[in-house]
Design a protein around this motif. Structure first.
Motif, PDB file in Angstrom:
ATOM      1  N   SER A   1       0.811  -1.217   0.000  1.00  0.00           N
ATOM      2  CA  SER A   1       0.000   0.000   0.000  1.00  0.00           C
ATOM      3  C   SER A   1       0.848   1.272   0.000  1.00  0.00           C
ATOM      4  CB  SER A   1      -0.920   0.011   1.232  1.00  0.00           C
ATOM      5  OG  SER A   1      -0.155   0.048   2.436  1.00  0.00           O
TER       6      SER A   1
ATOM      7  N   THR B   1      -4.730   3.716   4.224  1.00  0.00           N
ATOM      8  CA  THR B   1      -5.610   2.630   4.622  1.00  0.00           C
ATOM      9  C   THR B   1      -6.961   2.865   3.946  1.00  0.00           C
ATOM     10  OG1 THR B   1      -6.455   3.812   6.571  1.00  0.00           O
ATOM     11  CG2 THR B   1      -4.440   2.519   6.855  1.00  0.00           C
ATOM     12  N   ASP B   2      -7.942   2.103   4.295  1.00  0.00           N
ATOM     13  CA  ASP B   2      -9.261   2.341   3.730  1.00  0.00           C
ATOM     14  C   ASP B   2      -9.833   3.686   4.158  1.00  0.00           C
ATOM     15  OD1 ASP B   2      -9.209  -0.099   2.479  1.00  0.00           O
ATOM     16  OD2 ASP B   2     -10.305  -1.164   4.062  1.00  0.00           O
ATOM     17  N   ARG B   3      -9.366   4.201   5.279  1.00  0.00           N
ATOM     18  CA  ARG B   3      -9.922   5.433   5.835  1.00  0.00           C
ATOM     19  C   ARG B   3      -9.009   6.638   5.691  1.00  0.00           C
ATOM     20  NH1 ARG B   3     -14.406   8.327   6.785  1.00  0.00           N
ATOM     21  NH2 ARG B   3     -14.327   9.512   8.749  1.00  0.00           N
TER      22      ARG B   3
ATOM     23  N   HIS C   1     -10.808   9.496   3.718  1.00  0.00           N
ATOM     24  CA  HIS C   1     -11.669   8.891   2.707  1.00  0.00           C
ATOM     25  C   HIS C   1     -13.105   9.365   2.917  1.00  0.00           C
ATOM     26  CE1 HIS C   1     -12.470   4.934   0.287  1.00  0.00           C
ATOM     27  NE2 HIS C   1     -12.869   6.011  -0.335  1.00  0.00           N
TER      28      HIS C   1
END
Length: 508
Positions: A98, A154-156, A194
């Motif tokens: 990532s 990260t996803d957030r 995000h």
């Protein structure tokens, strides 16, 4: 204001317009599928947290390049008649899980030719406060640059940081003999959160520390040329003319960026960059006398939409730049024990400008590896420069258009040919110049600098550029490229400029 490394020795107004039109030479060799698409939203990547979405894959290059630019008549006497240099360049953009890491390093060695009424370097940063004389000449230059950055998400959340340092040495071995040492440290850090299905909303801050030292020596036994300290629009600080051959500049810039960016690289993009740069010019050999102070506020906004697919990409963007720059001259009483007491300050110089660009892109990549894109652009700029006393003013309004087209075709299993053409035309829509005479004995050479500059800025000019590269695959994603670029610019009265770049790069 942010700038690119590809430099053309124009006046400040032409630099700010033309440098936005042209990608770097190495980009034509690398040419990933998103090579033109990412350039449309280049302002977003000022935030290092967003830079991890600049490219979709890793790539690195190492190359050496020769550059030569020559004006048959200089269009700005203080910038000279061109330059030539050799440069070594290396850059990398790496994806690992990532994370994304990037870096670059370069070394440049060459000359700046025929500079007159300017012995100062990094003129785009410290104008109009130059140390000047009527002799001038060629300047040897060495330039070093190192930078690196890291980003992850990260996803957030997303975050990133970047640091870079640029150092320069400029000198001449005949009278007058300036020796300029420059240093520029740039640090930035940012984050993003995000929101929605694919968008990241980000904020970043950036800081620059700048310093330049100047020392002018004379070895001749036949006398020395008088040194002046320019204050803008053909004026100079009369009281200290002929003294202050040892000077330095010190300054700081703070900036902040807010942006909205799609991690999928398809969608709406919006960015706003704001910064404030302040610096002082100081006469070192006069007990560090603070001659002048400058503040420069700048705002850049960019918004648009880009669409990315496996075959067709397109984008539409609008960019707006504006800045205000004011110069403050400090006033001093009679010297006591070689110390000049500061008794006041007055704002004498102002430079205000804005630029609007509307650009579009269509890009096509077919399964056989043929890549084609076309990029049209229209732009309008306004710049007004003022000096208070004697009253002097220059106004230049420009309108222009640019069209760029690119094609990259695989010729065999191992060979690929790429070519890019760009044509730009700029026409002044309004212009005026006022140069009231000064009561003191101002050198006519300084007045001629302003008249000469206005003569070219107030007339139309065009520029044509052709880039080409031939690349051969060595193994896997590794390939070797031979690169060439030719640029020709036409100005009034048969004045023209030619520029040639040739180089070789190893890409992997």
């Amino acid at each position: 204001m942010h700038h690119k490394d590809l430099r053309w020795r124009h006046s400040h107004a032409l630099i700010s317009t033309m440098l936005t039109l042209l990608p770097t030479l190495l980009a034509i060799a690398v040419a990933p599928a998103d090579s033109a698409l990412w350039q449309m939203s280049e302002q977003a990547f000022v935030n290092p947290a967003v830079k991890q979405w600049m490219h979709s894959s890793s790539h690195s290059s190492i190359g050496v390049r020769y550059h030569n630019t020559h004006f048959n008549n200089p269009i700005d006497l203080q910038q000279g008649s061109g330059d030539d240099f050799w440069t070594f360049e290396a850059d990398t953009y790496l994806k690992y899980k990532s994370s994304t890491l990037w870096g670059e390093a370069s070394y440049r060695n060459g000359h700046q030719r025929d500079q007159l009424w300017n012995e100062t370097s990094d003129t785009e940063l410290v104008y109009p406060y130059f140390t000047a004389d009527s002799v001038g000449g060629d300047m040897n230059m060495e330039l070093y640059r190192f930078s690196g950055g890291y980003a992850d998400h990260t996803d957030r959340w997303a975050w990133g940081a970047q640091i870079g340092y640029t150092a320069g040495l400029y000198y001449r071995n005949v009278d007058p003999r300036p020796r300029n040492v420059t240093g520029r440290l740039d640090i930035s850090a940012g984050g993003a959160v995000h929101i929605g299905s694919q968008y990241f909303a980000g904020l970043s801050i950036n800081y620059r520390k700048y310093k330049q030292s100047n020392d002018i020596d004379f070895k001749s036994q036949m006398g020395v040329d008088k040194v002046y300290h320019t204050t803008g629009m053909g004026t100079h600080y009369v009281r200290f003319a002929g003294s202050g051959t040892d000077t330095y500049y010190t300054g700081n810039r703070w900036g902040m960026t807010a942006n909205l960016y799609p991690s999928s690289q398809s969608g709406f993009v919006a960015t706003a960059n704001i910064s404030r740069f302040t610096f002082s010019k100081i006469l070192s050999d006069m007990n560090k006398l603070p001659l002048a102070d400058v503040w420069h506020n700048a705002l850049t906004t960019q918004m648009g939409y880009k669409h990315r697919s496996t075959v067709n990409d397109w984008a539409v963007f609008a960019t707006f730049d504006i800045y205000r720059r004011h110069g403050i001259e400090n006033q001093f009483g009679d010297a006591s024990s070689s110390i000049y007491p500061k008794i006041g300050a007055i704002t004498m110089y102002a430079d205000n400008a804005y630029n609007i660009r509307l650009s579009g892109l269509w890009q096509w990549l077919n399964p056989s590896g043929i890549l084609v894109w076309i990029k049209p652009e229209i732009h309008h700029s306004h710049r007004r420069t003022i000096y208070l006393e004697p009253q002097r003013e220059m106004l230049i309004d420009n309108a222009g258009t640019t069209l760029s087209a690119f094609g990259s075709i695989p010729m065999s299993r191992h060979w690929r040919i790429s070519i890019q053409g760009t044509f730009a035309f700029i026409k002044p829509t309004s212009s005026s110049l006022r140069l009231d005479e000064a009561e003191n004995n101002t050198p006519q050479g300084l007045i001629r600098v302003e008249q000469y500059k206005y003569h070219y800025l107030s007339h139309s000019h065009s520029e044509t550029e052709i880039k080409a590269s031939a690349s051969r695959t060595i193994k896997g994603k590794m390939y070797l490229s031979i690169l060439a670029m030719w640029r020709h610019a036409n100005y009034i009265n048969t004045t023209h400029a030619n520029s040639l770049d040739v180089g070789v790069a190893f890409n992997f």
